[in-house]
Scaffold this active site. Structure first.
Site, PDB file in Angstrom:
ATOM      1  N   THR A 248     -61.173 -20.884 -33.075  1.00 56.49           N
ATOM      2  CA  THR A 248     -60.788 -20.358 -31.759  1.00 56.49           C
ATOM      3  C   THR A 248     -60.035 -19.041 -31.980  1.00 56.49           C
ATOM      4  O   THR A 248     -59.280 -18.899 -32.944  1.00 56.49           O
ATOM      5  CB  THR A 248     -59.914 -21.354 -30.974  1.00 56.49           C
ATOM      6  OG1 THR A 248     -58.683 -21.562 -31.666  1.00 56.49           O
ATOM      7  CG2 THR A 248     -60.627 -22.678 -30.754  1.00 56.49           C
TER       8      THR A 248
ATOM      9  N   GLY B  79     -61.638 -16.378 -32.723  1.00 55.93           N
ATOM     10  CA  GLY B  79     -62.346 -15.828 -33.886  1.00 55.93           C
ATOM     11  C   GLY B  79     -62.848 -14.418 -33.671  1.00 55.93           C
ATOM     12  O   GLY B  79     -63.574 -13.884 -34.500  1.00 55.93           O
TER      13      GLY B  79
ATOM     14  N   SER C 265     -60.718 -11.762 -33.164  1.00 58.21           N
ATOM     15  CA  SER C 265     -59.667 -10.767 -33.423  1.00 58.21           C
ATOM     16  C   SER C 265     -58.755 -11.250 -34.549  1.00 58.21           C
ATOM     17  O   SER C 265     -58.620 -12.460 -34.786  1.00 58.21           O
ATOM     18  CB  SER C 265     -58.836 -10.556 -32.142  1.00 58.21           C
ATOM     19  OG  SER C 265     -57.827  -9.586 -32.338  1.00 58.21           O
TER      20      SER C 265
ATOM     21  N   ILE D  95     -56.394 -12.629 -37.249  1.00 55.52           N
ATOM     22  CA  ILE D  95     -56.452 -13.686 -38.272  1.00 55.52           C
ATOM     23  C   ILE D  95     -57.703 -14.552 -38.086  1.00 55.52           C
ATOM     24  O   ILE D  95     -58.381 -14.907 -39.060  1.00 55.52           O
ATOM     25  CB  ILE D  95     -55.176 -14.560 -38.192  1.00 55.52           C
ATOM     26  CG1 ILE D  95     -53.937 -13.729 -38.554  1.00 55.52           C
ATOM     27  CG2 ILE D  95     -55.298 -15.777 -39.104  1.00 55.52           C
ATOM     28  CD1 ILE D  95     -52.602 -14.415 -38.220  1.00 55.52           C
ATOM     29  N   GLY D  96     -58.024 -14.874 -36.842  1.00 51.53           N
ATOM     30  CA  GLY D  96     -59.188 -15.728 -36.580  1.00 51.53           C
ATOM     31  C   GLY D  96     -60.479 -15.053 -37.014  1.00 51.53           C
ATOM     32  O   GLY D  96     -61.357 -15.700 -37.593  1.00 51.53           O
TER      33      GLY D  96
ATOM     34  N   SER E  25     -46.610 -20.730 -37.179  1.00 49.10           N
ATOM     35  CA  SER E  25     -45.967 -19.446 -37.508  1.00 49.10           C
ATOM     36  C   SER E  25     -44.737 -19.731 -38.355  1.00 49.10           C
ATOM     37  O   SER E  25     -44.120 -20.796 -38.228  1.00 49.10           O
ATOM     38  CB  SER E  25     -45.526 -18.734 -36.227  1.00 49.10           C
ATOM     39  OG  SER E  25     -44.712 -17.628 -36.552  1.00 49.10           O
TER      40      SER E  25
ATOM     41  N   TYR F  86     -42.112 -18.206 -27.225  1.00 51.36           N
ATOM     42  CA  TYR F  86     -43.176 -18.207 -28.241  1.00 51.36           C
ATOM     43  C   TYR F  86     -42.830 -19.152 -29.398  1.00 51.36           C
ATOM     44  O   TYR F  86     -43.652 -19.973 -29.803  1.00 51.36           O
ATOM     45  CB  TYR F  86     -43.377 -16.774 -28.757  1.00 51.36           C
ATOM     46  CG  TYR F  86     -44.349 -16.675 -29.915  1.00 51.36           C
ATOM     47  CD1 TYR F  86     -45.718 -16.874 -29.715  1.00 51.36           C
ATOM     48  CD2 TYR F  86     -43.904 -16.382 -31.207  1.00 51.36           C
ATOM     49  CE1 TYR F  86     -46.611 -16.783 -30.777  1.00 51.36           C
ATOM     50  CE2 TYR F  86     -44.795 -16.289 -32.270  1.00 51.36           C
ATOM     51  CZ  TYR F  86     -46.145 -16.488 -32.046  1.00 51.36           C
ATOM     52  OH  TYR F  86     -47.034 -16.411 -33.101  1.00 51.36           O
TER      53      TYR F  86
HETATM   54  N1  LIG Z   1     -49.911 -11.653 -36.319  1.00 53.75           N
HETATM   55  C1  LIG Z   1     -48.828 -12.316 -36.646  1.00 53.75           C
HETATM   56  O1  LIG Z   1     -47.830 -11.735 -37.106  1.00 53.75           O
HETATM   57  C2  LIG Z   1     -48.788 -13.814 -36.479  1.00 53.75           C
HETATM   58  C3  LIG Z   1     -47.739 -14.502 -37.103  1.00 53.75           C
HETATM   59  C4  LIG Z   1     -47.679 -15.878 -36.971  1.00 53.75           C
HETATM   60  C5  LIG Z   1     -48.632 -16.547 -36.228  1.00 53.75           C
HETATM   61  N2  LIG Z   1     -49.627 -15.853 -35.616  1.00 53.75           N
HETATM   62  C6  LIG Z   1     -50.600 -16.616 -34.837  1.00 53.75           C
HETATM   63  O2  LIG Z   1     -51.901 -16.299 -35.254  1.00 53.75           O
HETATM   64  C7  LIG Z   1     -52.823 -16.557 -34.187  1.00 53.75           C
HETATM   65  C8  LIG Z   1     -53.769 -15.394 -34.082  1.00 53.75           C
HETATM   66  O3  LIG Z   1     -53.052 -14.237 -33.741  1.00 53.75           O
HETATM   67  P1  LIG Z   1     -53.379 -12.771 -34.291  1.00 53.75           P
HETATM   68  O4  LIG Z   1     -52.160 -12.244 -34.907  1.00 53.75           O
HETATM   69  O5  LIG Z   1     -54.647 -12.772 -35.036  1.00 53.75           O
HETATM   70  O6  LIG Z   1     -53.499 -11.987 -32.895  1.00 53.75           O
HETATM   71  P2  LIG Z   1     -54.702 -11.395 -32.051  1.00 53.75           P
HETATM   72  O7  LIG Z   1     -55.443 -10.405 -32.875  1.00 53.75           O
HETATM   73  O8  LIG Z   1     -54.108 -10.996 -30.770  1.00 53.75           O
HETATM   74  O9  LIG Z   1     -55.652 -12.651 -31.842  1.00 53.75           O
HETATM   75  C9  LIG Z   1     -55.392 -13.661 -30.919  1.00 53.75           C
HETATM   76  C10 LIG Z   1     -56.698 -14.371 -30.694  1.00 53.75           C
HETATM   77  O10 LIG Z   1     -56.474 -15.480 -29.820  1.00 53.75           O
HETATM   78  C11 LIG Z   1     -57.407 -15.391 -28.763  1.00 53.75           C
HETATM   79  N3  LIG Z   1     -56.845 -15.941 -27.547  1.00 53.75           N
HETATM   80  C12 LIG Z   1     -55.648 -15.701 -26.982  1.00 53.75           C
HETATM   81  N4  LIG Z   1     -55.513 -16.391 -25.852  1.00 53.75           N
HETATM   82  C13 LIG Z   1     -56.651 -17.085 -25.693  1.00 53.75           C
HETATM   83  C14 LIG Z   1     -57.131 -17.974 -24.718  1.00 53.75           C
HETATM   84  N5  LIG Z   1     -56.388 -18.318 -23.645  1.00 53.75           N
HETATM   85  N6  LIG Z   1     -58.357 -18.505 -24.867  1.00 53.75           N
HETATM   86  C15 LIG Z   1     -59.132 -18.178 -25.935  1.00 53.75           C
HETATM   87  N7  LIG Z   1     -58.738 -17.344 -26.887  1.00 53.75           N
HETATM   88  C16 LIG Z   1     -57.517 -16.795 -26.763  1.00 53.75           C
HETATM   89  C17 LIG Z   1     -57.700 -13.908 -28.599  1.00 53.75           C
HETATM   90  O11 LIG Z   1     -58.945 -13.746 -27.952  1.00 53.75           O
HETATM   91  P3  LIG Z   1     -59.099 -12.599 -26.795  1.00 53.75           P
HETATM   92  O12 LIG Z   1     -58.769 -11.312 -27.481  1.00 53.75           O
HETATM   93  O13 LIG Z   1     -60.533 -12.731 -26.425  1.00 53.75           O
HETATM   94  O14 LIG Z   1     -58.120 -12.964 -25.736  1.00 53.75           O
HETATM   95  C18 LIG Z   1     -57.733 -13.467 -30.040  1.00 53.75           C
HETATM   96  O15 LIG Z   1     -58.986 -13.721 -30.603  1.00 53.75           O
HETATM   97  C19 LIG Z   1     -51.969 -16.798 -32.951  1.00 53.75           C
HETATM   98  O16 LIG Z   1     -51.902 -18.192 -32.693  1.00 53.75           O
HETATM   99  C20 LIG Z   1     -50.605 -16.279 -33.364  1.00 53.75           C
HETATM  100  O17 LIG Z   1     -49.563 -16.909 -32.677  1.00 53.75           O
HETATM  101  C21 LIG Z   1     -49.737 -14.503 -35.726  1.00 53.75           C
END
Ligand SMILES: NC(=O)c1ccc[n+]([C@@H]2O[C@H](COP(=O)([O-])OP(=O)(O)OC[C@H]3O[C@@H](n4cnc5c(N)ncnc54)[C@H](OP(=O)(O)O)[C@@H]3O)[C@@H](O)[C@H]2O)c1
Length: 251
Positions: free
Chosen positions: A14, A16, A18, A20-21, A139, A152
């Protein structure tokens, strides 16, 4: 030739499309998996799908809506029949001081990060055979405090707690469940926090000063941990929380 730990396997990620996904989805595909992704944004979904091989599956779905999760899982069932590796990754991060938050701010993060994750797992489980694996993206903040991020961080603590109980529940079925706890990872999430650019910049500098390895992580840093925990190499790892944070939360 790269290792092919997921040859013949089906991976569902999920979020996937953007960050990390996307890196995890590409990692699974590179190692032989047929990959399904879900996300909201059609354009990035299309681009991501194109990078995941000819038989990749992409479904537009908002995980905060149960009907959308049902539709995504039904598509995976129809096209691939099962899920061997589930990466519960979709999430949002909105930062604000307590005075500036409101009910929508609170609900949006909980419905996506907690409710969405929980029901993704519930609805994927009927497709998951014995020997399959779930990884949840929590996280490193679950072990720390950070100003302006209390809603968050609470969502991430909730999903981590949920994961530990689910790990107990799923063990008798031979389904492993583990957590990755990323530290600061360079992804689009920082631009989506709802903070002014200068505030985000200052926050990033402040976070960086707490990372012993003195750099932000890359999405691939986390993807490698996700792939390991999803693979048979981790066959006896269950209920673990793996920090991928340059030492930030543990040192
Ligand atoms: N980056 C960091 O520093 C960090 C640190 C710790 C944990 N995380 C966790 O890592 C995960 C991925 O984040 P990321 O950093 O890769 O950020 P990101 O690039 O913003 O990716 C977030 C992803 O989640 C999807 N998403 C968000 N809301 C959604 C919804 N309601 N339904 C379906 N898809 C949804 C987005 O899809 P759309 O773009 O299509 O909305 C996007 O693919 C998150 O759970 C975040 O909390 C990130």
């Amino acid at each position: 030739m790269s290792t092919q730990r997921f040859q013949g396997k089906i991976a569902f990620v999920t979020g996937g499309n953007s960050g990390i996904g996307l890196a995890a989805a590409q990692g699974f595909a590179k190692e032989g998996a047929r990959v399904a992704i879900a996300g909201r944004d059609l354009e990035t979904l299309k681009q991501a799908k194109a990078s995941l091989g000819a038989n990749a599956i992409a479904v537009q779905a908002d995980v905060s809506k149960l009907a959308d999760i049902d539709r995504a899982i039904a598509q995976v069932k129809k096209d691939a029949g099962r899920i061997d590796a589930l990466f519960v990754n979709a999430g949002v991060a909105h930062f604000a001081p307590i005075e500036a938050s409101d009910e929508a701010f609170f609900d949006n993060q909980f419905t996506t990060n907690v409710k969405g994750a929980y029901f993704t797992i519930q609805k994927a489980l009927p497709l998951m055979p014995k020997g399959s694996a779930i990884v949840i993206n929590a996280s490193s903040v679950v072990n720390m405090g950070m100003p302006n991020s209390s809603v968050y961080t609470a969502t991430k603590a909730a999903i981590a707690s949920l994961a530990r109980s689910l790990a107990q529940e799923l063990a008798p079925r031979g389904i492993r469940l583990n957590i990755v706890n990323p530290g600061p990872i360079e992804t689009p999430i920082f631009g989506r926090m709802g903070l002014p650019a200068e505030t985000t910049q200052a926050m990033a500098g402040q976070i960086l000063s707490q990372v012993p390895l003195q750099r932000f992580g890359s999405p691939e840093d986390v993807a490698r941990a996700v792939l390991f925990l999803s693979s048979d190499e981790a066959a006896y790892i269950h209920g673990a929380s793996l920090g991928v944070d340059g030492g930030m939360s543990s040192l």
